[in-house]
Design a protein around this motif. Sequence first.
Motif, PDB file in Angstrom:
ATOM      1  N   ARG A   5       0.876  -1.203   0.000  1.00  0.00           N
ATOM      2  CA  ARG A   5       0.000   0.000   0.000  1.00  0.00           C
ATOM      3  C   ARG A   5       0.891   1.224   0.000  1.00  0.00           C
ATOM      4  NH1 ARG A   5      -2.696  -3.562   3.482  1.00  0.00           N
ATOM      5  NH2 ARG A   5      -4.880  -3.993   2.856  1.00  0.00           N
ATOM      6  N   VAL A   6       0.470   2.207  -0.816  1.00  0.00           N
ATOM      7  CA  VAL A   6       1.266   3.436  -0.909  1.00  0.00           C
ATOM      8  C   VAL A   6       0.317   4.639  -0.837  1.00  0.00           C
ATOM      9  CG1 VAL A   6       3.098   2.358  -2.222  1.00  0.00           C
ATOM     10  CG2 VAL A   6       1.175   3.341  -3.444  1.00  0.00           C
ATOM     11  N   LYS A   7       0.800   5.778  -0.335  1.00  0.00           N
ATOM     12  CA  LYS A   7       0.034   7.037  -0.223  1.00  0.00           C
ATOM     13  C   LYS A   7       1.013   8.146  -0.548  1.00  0.00           C
ATOM     14  CE  LYS A   7      -2.646   9.711   3.129  1.00  0.00           C
ATOM     15  NZ  LYS A   7      -3.108   9.765   4.548  1.00  0.00           N
ATOM     16  N   ASP A   8       0.568   9.052  -1.491  1.00  0.00           N
ATOM     17  CA  ASP A   8       1.469  10.142  -1.851  1.00  0.00           C
ATOM     18  C   ASP A   8       1.200  11.343  -0.978  1.00  0.00           C
ATOM     19  OD1 ASP A   8      -0.858  11.226  -2.812  1.00  0.00           O
ATOM     20  OD2 ASP A   8      -0.358  10.996  -4.934  1.00  0.00           O
ATOM     21  N   SER A   9       1.855  12.432  -1.275  1.00  0.00           N
ATOM     22  CA  SER A   9       1.765  13.633  -0.423  1.00  0.00           C
ATOM     23  C   SER A   9       0.401  14.308  -0.509  1.00  0.00           C
ATOM     24  CB  SER A   9       2.877  14.630  -0.834  1.00  0.00           C
ATOM     25  OG  SER A   9       2.693  15.011  -2.194  1.00  0.00           O
ATOM     26  N   LYS A  10      -0.370  14.059  -1.455  1.00  0.00           N
ATOM     27  CA  LYS A  10      -1.675  14.665  -1.632  1.00  0.00           C
ATOM     28  C   LYS A  10      -2.762  13.811  -1.029  1.00  0.00           C
ATOM     29  CE  LYS A  10      -0.413  17.045  -5.910  1.00  0.00           C
ATOM     30  NZ  LYS A  10      -0.714  17.242  -7.316  1.00  0.00           N
ATOM     31  N   GLY A  11      -2.328  12.713  -0.471  1.00  0.00           N
ATOM     32  CA  GLY A  11      -3.309  11.880   0.182  1.00  0.00           C
ATOM     33  C   GLY A  11      -3.899  10.814  -0.695  1.00  0.00           C
ATOM     34  N   CYS A  12      -3.315  10.692  -1.922  1.00  0.00           N
ATOM     35  CA  CYS A  12      -3.824   9.658  -2.831  1.00  0.00           C
ATOM     36  C   CYS A  12      -3.244   8.313  -2.415  1.00  0.00           C
ATOM     37  CB  CYS A  12      -3.434   9.983  -4.265  1.00  0.00           C
ATOM     38  SG  CYS A  12      -4.223  11.494  -4.897  1.00  0.00           S
ATOM     39  N   LYS A  13      -4.056   7.281  -2.432  1.00  0.00           N
ATOM     40  CA  LYS A  13      -3.647   5.949  -1.998  1.00  0.00           C
ATOM     41  C   LYS A  13      -3.813   4.943  -3.131  1.00  0.00           C
ATOM     42  CE  LYS A  13      -5.209   6.708   2.761  1.00  0.00           C
ATOM     43  NZ  LYS A  13      -6.076   6.197   3.845  1.00  0.00           N
ATOM     44  N   ASP A  14      -2.956   3.889  -3.017  1.00  0.00           N
ATOM     45  CA  ASP A  14      -3.106   2.772  -3.951  1.00  0.00           C
ATOM     46  C   ASP A  14      -2.500   1.531  -3.277  1.00  0.00           C
ATOM     47  OD1 ASP A  14      -3.789   1.301  -6.115  1.00  0.00           O
ATOM     48  OD2 ASP A  14      -2.267   2.133  -7.504  1.00  0.00           O
ATOM     49  N   SER A  15      -2.785   0.360  -3.827  1.00  0.00           N
ATOM     50  CA  SER A  15      -2.232  -0.903  -3.261  1.00  0.00           C
ATOM     51  C   SER A  15      -2.060  -1.920  -4.379  1.00  0.00           C
ATOM     52  CB  SER A  15      -3.185  -1.455  -2.189  1.00  0.00           C
ATOM     53  OG  SER A  15      -4.431  -1.836  -2.751  1.00  0.00           O
ATOM     54  N   ALA A  16      -1.161  -2.858  -4.089  1.00  0.00           N
ATOM     55  CA  ALA A  16      -0.916  -3.974  -5.031  1.00  0.00           C
ATOM     56  C   ALA A  16      -0.527  -5.190  -4.204  1.00  0.00           C
ATOM     57  CB  ALA A  16       0.184  -3.628  -6.020  1.00  0.00           C
ATOM     58  N   SER A  17      -0.729  -6.334  -4.815  1.00  0.00           N
ATOM     59  CA  SER A  17      -0.371  -7.574  -4.098  1.00  0.00           C
ATOM     60  C   SER A  17       0.466  -8.485  -5.006  1.00  0.00           C
ATOM     61  CB  SER A  17      -1.620  -8.313  -3.632  1.00  0.00           C
ATOM     62  OG  SER A  17      -2.390  -8.751  -4.753  1.00  0.00           O
ATOM     63  N   VAL A  18       1.300  -9.296  -4.389  1.00  0.00           N
ATOM     64  CA  VAL A  18       2.126 -10.275  -5.117  1.00  0.00           C
ATOM     65  C   VAL A  18       2.124 -11.572  -4.331  1.00  0.00           C
ATOM     66  CG1 VAL A  18       4.281  -9.498  -4.023  1.00  0.00           C
ATOM     67  CG2 VAL A  18       4.341 -10.746  -6.191  1.00  0.00           C
ATOM     68  N   THR A  19       2.036 -12.638  -5.071  1.00  0.00           N
ATOM     69  CA  THR A  19       2.058 -13.955  -4.430  1.00  0.00           C
ATOM     70  C   THR A  19       3.414 -14.629  -4.742  1.00  0.00           C
ATOM     71  OG1 THR A  19      -0.335 -14.179  -4.619  1.00  0.00           O
ATOM     72  CG2 THR A  19       0.972 -16.206  -4.269  1.00  0.00           C
TER      73      THR A  19
END
Length: 360
Positions: A5-19
């Motif tokens: 999970r990542v969040k930038d300075s503007k408060g935007c968030k995103d996530s990714a998964s890996v198996t």
Amino acid sequence: TFIFRVKDSKGCKDSASVTITVGNPPVVIAPNDTAVCPGSQLIFSGSSISSGLTYTWTGGISNGVPFKANSNFTYVVSGKNAAGCEGKDSTQVTINPVPNPKIGPIPTVICSDTASIQLTAASSGGIWRGSGVNATTGVFRPTIAGPGTWQITYEVNNGCSDTDTVSITVTKRMDASVQPAGPFCTTASVQQLTASQSGGTWSGTGVNSNGQFDPAAAGSGNHVISYSLAGTCPDKKSITISVNTNFDPTIIKTGPYCANEDTVLLQAVTPGAKWTGPGITNSNAENQGIFDPRAAGPGTHTITHTIAGTCGGTDTEQITVLPLDTVHIQLVISFHRFWPQLLLQRMHVMLKQFFVPIHQ
């Protein structure tokens, strides 16, 4: 499974998964440890119960490719699958020492009658091969190999084998054998001695450089004559030659004798032998020659004197025995008229004849 999970300075968030799937490393199997001779060719190949592995080796070798082993080394093989998982194993290569088969020094001169020669080598326990050599002991017998040049090989094997070869030359022994000669008499002619091989040197009493033996020069007795042959394998042999004194049976001339003479002792140049013939009174006796003119009777008689043996001889002599001459003497005697007539008759008969021997 891992979630990022990542969040930038503007408060935007995103996530990714890996198996991520974690597997066991493959089991890699290297060849068994081995001991070889220097320079032996080997082929190492890795193996595994898993398929699809790629194999690499340390020590500068490649999987399944022949190479020569010259030193002790531990080779490591790595097997990697498509996922990058890697397994390892190793094999130990030991280089066995090579035995030294070097054959020791060989005598420079070996004659054909030499009993035996013990061959040697730097390493023991090997096998000998070649004419005249014992395979186990390395004893070389020139009498078996015979004259000639022979290749002798020695092989030693302690897991690693090596051989060495030498040439052995066997030279035929000279034969200085001399044919027997004699016995000879001192009056015999010069004799040519004979040897098995020519070109040698003669020595001894009565023999010259050409092998001519002179019994007269040698004199009576036993003489050792030697013959020598020079060369790589020289030889020297000797014989003993007997020379016997030559006896002269010549009868010394004697006679003539009268038929009524006494016995005579005959003489010879060499006395002491057998006398035979008419008038010899001791014909069965040795060493004497007694001649009896009475027994022989008038005439010419052949007397033989024999000396037995190789150096003896025989001589004959004619001895003459003279007959007796008879002289008749008639005696006329005047007797006294008073002698008896019978006595006169008897005396006349007794004196009528007598004999006087006369030499011719």
